[in-house]
Design a protein around this motif. Structure first.
Motif, PDB file in Angstrom:
ATOM      1  N   THR A 131      45.833  23.467  34.236  1.00  0.00           N
ATOM      2  CA  THR A 131      46.828  24.159  35.058  1.00  0.00           C
ATOM      3  C   THR A 131      46.203  24.873  36.254  1.00  0.00           C
ATOM      4  O   THR A 131      46.924  25.326  37.145  1.00  0.00           O
ATOM      5  N   ILE A 132      44.887  24.971  36.291  1.00  0.00           N
ATOM      6  CA  ILE A 132      44.229  25.723  37.363  1.00  0.00           C
ATOM      7  C   ILE A 132      44.445  25.071  38.726  1.00  0.00           C
ATOM      8  O   ILE A 132      44.450  25.746  39.750  1.00  0.00           O
TER       9      ILE A 132
ATOM     10  N   GLU B  43      47.252  23.520  39.858  1.00  0.00           N
ATOM     11  CA  GLU B  43      48.574  23.895  40.368  1.00  0.00           C
ATOM     12  C   GLU B  43      48.685  25.397  40.607  1.00  0.00           C
ATOM     13  O   GLU B  43      49.341  25.833  41.558  1.00  0.00           O
ATOM     14  N   ASP B  44      48.018  26.190  39.756  1.00  0.00           N
ATOM     15  CA  ASP B  44      48.162  27.647  39.838  1.00  0.00           C
ATOM     16  C   ASP B  44      47.219  28.298  40.843  1.00  0.00           C
ATOM     17  O   ASP B  44      47.550  29.342  41.416  1.00  0.00           O
ATOM     18  N   LEU B  45      46.040  27.705  41.055  1.00  0.00           N
ATOM     19  CA  LEU B  45      45.044  28.370  41.885  1.00  0.00           C
ATOM     20  C   LEU B  45      44.446  27.495  42.982  1.00  0.00           C
ATOM     21  O   LEU B  45      44.451  27.874  44.158  1.00  0.00           O
TER      22      LEU B  45
ATOM     23  N   SER C 155      49.478  17.704  41.636  1.00  0.00           N
ATOM     24  CA  SER C 155      48.621  18.739  41.058  1.00  0.00           C
ATOM     25  C   SER C 155      49.118  19.294  39.729  1.00  0.00           C
ATOM     26  O   SER C 155      48.575  20.280  39.247  1.00  0.00           O
ATOM     27  N   SER C 156      50.139  18.685  39.134  1.00  0.00           N
ATOM     28  CA  SER C 156      50.680  19.243  37.899  1.00  0.00           C
ATOM     29  C   SER C 156      49.696  19.108  36.746  1.00  0.00           C
ATOM     30  O   SER C 156      48.738  18.326  36.804  1.00  0.00           O
ATOM     31  N   ASN C 157      49.944  19.844  35.698  1.00  0.00           N
ATOM     32  CA  ASN C 157      49.104  19.808  34.503  1.00  0.00           C
ATOM     33  C   ASN C 157      49.005  18.401  33.931  1.00  0.00           C
ATOM     34  O   ASN C 157      47.920  17.906  33.615  1.00  0.00           O
TER      35      ASN C 157
END
Length: 246
Positions: free
Chosen positions: A68-69, A71-73, A99-101
């Motif tokens: 997840t990093i 998409e999140d960062l 970029s999804s998990n």
């Protein structure tokens, strides 16, 4: 492309357009050319985004970070940097990267499968190969220790000796010689490797591995008569140092 044939085609298949002025067809031509350019540019962006997605997923896999990093960062940070340095258009372009998990997980699985295929291809092409195997433990669900069969392969590729991890699979509850050999034999045969090319086996001295009648080594040498067994030097060192003082 004869004018007479083109005119007949127009009047036969596109009769509703035959009385249109020349300017109409010129506008249609310009619109078609613009559409082709847009499609070509979109395809280029998608291909670059796909390549970038694999490159980022590769770095995530190497560092062992959560999927997840991205998409999140990573992607938001990259968009901020690109937007500040190259402008809003470049920022909007980079945000199209998948970029999804689940996407990152698929990318890593694709790359792992490709690496495995290359390793098996090189091992099959080698005249001889040797195996080193042993058991390890892994925590599953924070409640139960599961035994894993860890196997390395040594082979010849482009004139030099290479060594790579062949596979790591969970074992059944009882890690007997029969269970270990069956799992190894299934993997070797299902992936097109030939037992007769196996010339070396390296294990620890556990009974399941070296038992005279039902150990893994005995079973392996039955299908690979040229294979020589070697006691793992790391295990021998550990056994020798076990009784030594600090």
């Amino acid at each position: 492309m004869k004018p007479s044939l083109l005119r007949r085609h127009l009047e036969t298949n596109h009769s509703h357009l035959k009385n249109k002025p020349r300017e109409f067809f010129e506008r249609e031509l310009r619109g078609l050319s613009t559409s082709k350019t847009c499609i070509r540019e979109t395809d280029t962006v998608n291909r670059k985004g796909l390549e970038a997605s694999y490159m980022v997923s590769y770095r995530v896999a190497k560092t062992g970070k959560p999927h997840t990093i991205v998409e999140d960062l990573i992607l938001p940070a990259a968009a901020d940097m690109v937007g500040a340095m190259l402008g809003e258009k470049a920022k909007n372009t980079i945000q199209t990267m998948p970029s999804s998990n689940n996407t990152v997980s698929r990318r890593i699985s694709d790359m792992a499968e490709d690496v495995s295929k290359q390793l098996l291809l090189h091992t099959r092409a080698s005249d001889v190969y040797a195996l080193q195997l042993g058991e390890s433990t892994d925590v599953a669900g924070l409640a139960q220790l599961l035994a894993q069969l860890l196997v390395y392969v040594r082979y010849i590729h482009e004139g030099s000796i290479k060594e790579d991890m062949l596979f790591c699979k969970p074992l059944e509850t009882r890690s007997t010689g029969e269970v270990i050999f069956r799992m190894l034999d299934t993997f070797i045969r299902s992936n097109g490797l030939i037992w007769s090319k196996c010339v070396g086996i390296c294990t620890d001295g556990a009974k399941a591995m070296t038992g005279r009648h039902s150990g893994v080594v005995t079973r392996l040498q039955a299908v690979a008569p040229d294979a020589t067994w070697v006691h793992c030097s790391i295990h021998r060192e550990a056994l020798a140092a076990k009784g030594m003082s600090a």
